[in-house]
Design a protein around this motif. Structure first.
Motif, PDB file in Angstrom:
ATOM      1  N   ARG A  27     -68.667 -45.645 -35.457  1.00 30.59           N
ATOM      2  CA  ARG A  27     -68.389 -44.228 -35.717  1.00 30.59           C
ATOM      3  C   ARG A  27     -67.698 -43.546 -34.540  1.00 30.59           C
ATOM      4  O   ARG A  27     -67.487 -42.326 -34.570  1.00 30.59           O
ATOM      5  CB  ARG A  27     -69.693 -43.487 -36.018  1.00 30.59           C
ATOM      6  N   ASP A  44     -74.075 -36.557 -34.215  1.00 29.63           N
ATOM      7  CA  ASP A  44     -75.465 -36.983 -34.044  1.00 29.63           C
ATOM      8  C   ASP A  44     -75.511 -38.424 -33.531  1.00 29.63           C
ATOM      9  O   ASP A  44     -76.032 -39.325 -34.213  1.00 29.63           O
ATOM     10  CB  ASP A  44     -76.215 -36.875 -35.371  1.00 29.63           C
ATOM     11  N   PRO A  45     -74.980 -38.701 -32.339  1.00 29.98           N
ATOM     12  CA  PRO A  45     -74.886 -40.086 -31.880  1.00 29.98           C
ATOM     13  C   PRO A  45     -76.249 -40.751 -31.713  1.00 29.98           C
ATOM     14  O   PRO A  45     -77.196 -40.141 -31.215  1.00 29.98           O
ATOM     15  CB  PRO A  45     -74.162 -39.959 -30.535  1.00 29.98           C
ATOM     16  N   ASP A  46     -76.301 -42.025 -32.153  1.00 33.37           N
ATOM     17  CA  ASP A  46     -77.513 -42.807 -31.952  1.00 33.37           C
ATOM     18  C   ASP A  46     -77.223 -43.913 -30.940  1.00 33.37           C
ATOM     19  O   ASP A  46     -76.146 -43.956 -30.336  1.00 33.37           O
ATOM     20  CB  ASP A  46     -78.019 -43.383 -33.284  1.00 33.37           C
ATOM     21  N   ALA A  47     -78.178 -44.806 -30.738  1.00 38.71           N
ATOM     22  CA  ALA A  47     -78.035 -45.843 -29.724  1.00 38.71           C
ATOM     23  C   ALA A  47     -76.829 -46.739 -30.001  1.00 38.71           C
ATOM     24  O   ALA A  47     -76.118 -47.157 -29.076  1.00 38.71           O
ATOM     25  CB  ALA A  47     -79.315 -46.674 -29.653  1.00 38.71           C
ATOM     26  N   GLN A  48     -76.579 -47.040 -31.277  1.00 36.98           N
ATOM     27  CA  GLN A  48     -75.433 -47.878 -31.612  1.00 36.98           C
ATOM     28  C   GLN A  48     -74.121 -47.186 -31.275  1.00 36.98           C
ATOM     29  O   GLN A  48     -73.178 -47.814 -30.792  1.00 36.98           O
ATOM     30  CB  GLN A  48     -75.455 -48.241 -33.098  1.00 36.98           C
ATOM     31  N   ASP A  49     -74.060 -45.870 -31.508  1.00 38.29           N
ATOM     32  CA  ASP A  49     -72.842 -45.121 -31.172  1.00 38.29           C
ATOM     33  C   ASP A  49     -72.573 -45.170 -29.671  1.00 38.29           C
ATOM     34  O   ASP A  49     -71.426 -45.346 -29.246  1.00 38.29           O
ATOM     35  CB  ASP A  49     -72.970 -43.666 -31.628  1.00 38.29           C
ATOM     36  N   TRP A  50     -73.607 -45.004 -28.860  1.00 34.36           N
ATOM     37  CA  TRP A  50     -73.413 -45.062 -27.410  1.00 34.36           C
ATOM     38  C   TRP A  50     -72.969 -46.460 -26.979  1.00 34.36           C
ATOM     39  O   TRP A  50     -72.122 -46.608 -26.098  1.00 34.36           O
ATOM     40  CB  TRP A  50     -74.692 -44.650 -26.686  1.00 34.36           C
ATOM     41  N   GLY A  70     -75.561 -32.894 -26.051  1.00 33.48           N
ATOM     42  CA  GLY A  70     -76.797 -33.650 -26.175  1.00 33.48           C
ATOM     43  C   GLY A  70     -77.158 -34.379 -24.888  1.00 33.48           C
ATOM     44  O   GLY A  70     -76.634 -34.095 -23.811  1.00 33.48           O
ATOM     45  N   PRO A  73     -77.659 -41.522 -22.650  1.00 36.06           N
ATOM     46  CA  PRO A  73     -78.669 -42.550 -22.384  1.00 36.06           C
ATOM     47  C   PRO A  73     -78.984 -42.647 -20.886  1.00 36.06           C
ATOM     48  O   PRO A  73     -78.167 -42.291 -20.029  1.00 36.06           O
ATOM     49  CB  PRO A  73     -77.998 -43.828 -22.897  1.00 36.06           C
TER      50      PRO A  73
END
Length: 233
Positions: A27, A44-50, A70, A73
């Motif tokens: 994404r 709405d970034p999640d761990a996979q996006d980072w 936001g 990490p």
């Protein structure tokens, strides 16, 4: 509330009018490195996006994330934060300028030289491909320019506004901003721009031209981890 396209303008650009530039992983999208430094996370970034962002950028690379509010990490290093403002056309007296000339690939060496001397913000060898750039020459030399950068649907950002120190005080930047705004309006789109919140002189100038404050934002950059995560789900 429905998000506005200007809340995440890089993402809106790369999934819209600038989709031809998009390099994508999951994404996350980015411009080619010689076009623009901007990378775009989803809202709405999640761990996979980072992890995807780090893979796109590479290890130990500083990543600009304009407007991101936001948390990054724990293994990312925040390298830069500064408050900014986003202003939008609210009756700008846009008009063409008889002295302005369209700048193209052949002008890039002079454009890069002017940017190096004036520091208006990121401008790379292919940034000129993002939109229309106008310049003013004196005795054949490029002394001022402004152009188009991010392009969310229905909007175009005015950027790279700069004037050679020897030509300041003549209103060249103002004329070029109005001329670029005229071209944007002629396409049925709305001009917008960004400025540092502490750059009160520039903000007052833009407001006097007919721009209004839409929102406060954040100029933000972080460095990717030196070692990249594998198999994040």
């Amino acid at each position: 509330m429905t998000a506005h396209v200007l809340d995440n303008p890089a993402l809106a650009s790369l999934t819209g009018p600038h989709a031809r530039f998009a390099e994508q992983r999951g994404r996350v999208l980015r411009y080619p490195r010689d076009v623009s430094p901007w990378l775009a996370l989803p809202d709405d970034p999640d761990a996979q996006d980072w992890a995807d962002l780090a893979a796109l950028a590479g290890p130990g690379v500083e990543v600009p994330l304009a407007g991101f509010v936001g948390r990054v990490p724990a293994d990312w290093e925040i390298t830069f934060q500064a408050e900014g403002v986003q202003l939008v056309d609210d009756g700008v007296a846009a008009a063409p300028d008889p002295e302005a000339v369209v700048l193209g690939p052949a002008d890039v060496p002079e454009m890069l030289d002017l940017v190096e001397r004036t520091r208006p913000g990121p401008f790379l060898p292919r940034t000129v491909e993002m939109g229309t750039y106008l310049g003013i020459r004196r005795d054949g030399a490029l002394v001022a320019m402004a152009g188009e950068r991010l392009h969310p649907p229905g909007w175009t950002e005015i950027s790279a506004v700069c004037t050679d120190p020897a030509a300041r005080g003549e209103g060249l930047a103002t004329r070029l901003v109005l001329a670029v705004a005229h071209g944007i309006r002629a396409r049925g789109e709305t001009p917008f721009l960004h400025a540092g919140a502490r750059n009160t002189d520039a903000i007052r100038l833009y407001e006097s031209l007919g721009f209004r404050l839409r929102r406060h934002t954040l100029f933000f950059a972080a460095r990717t981890p030196q070692e990249q995560a594998v198999g994040v789900a």
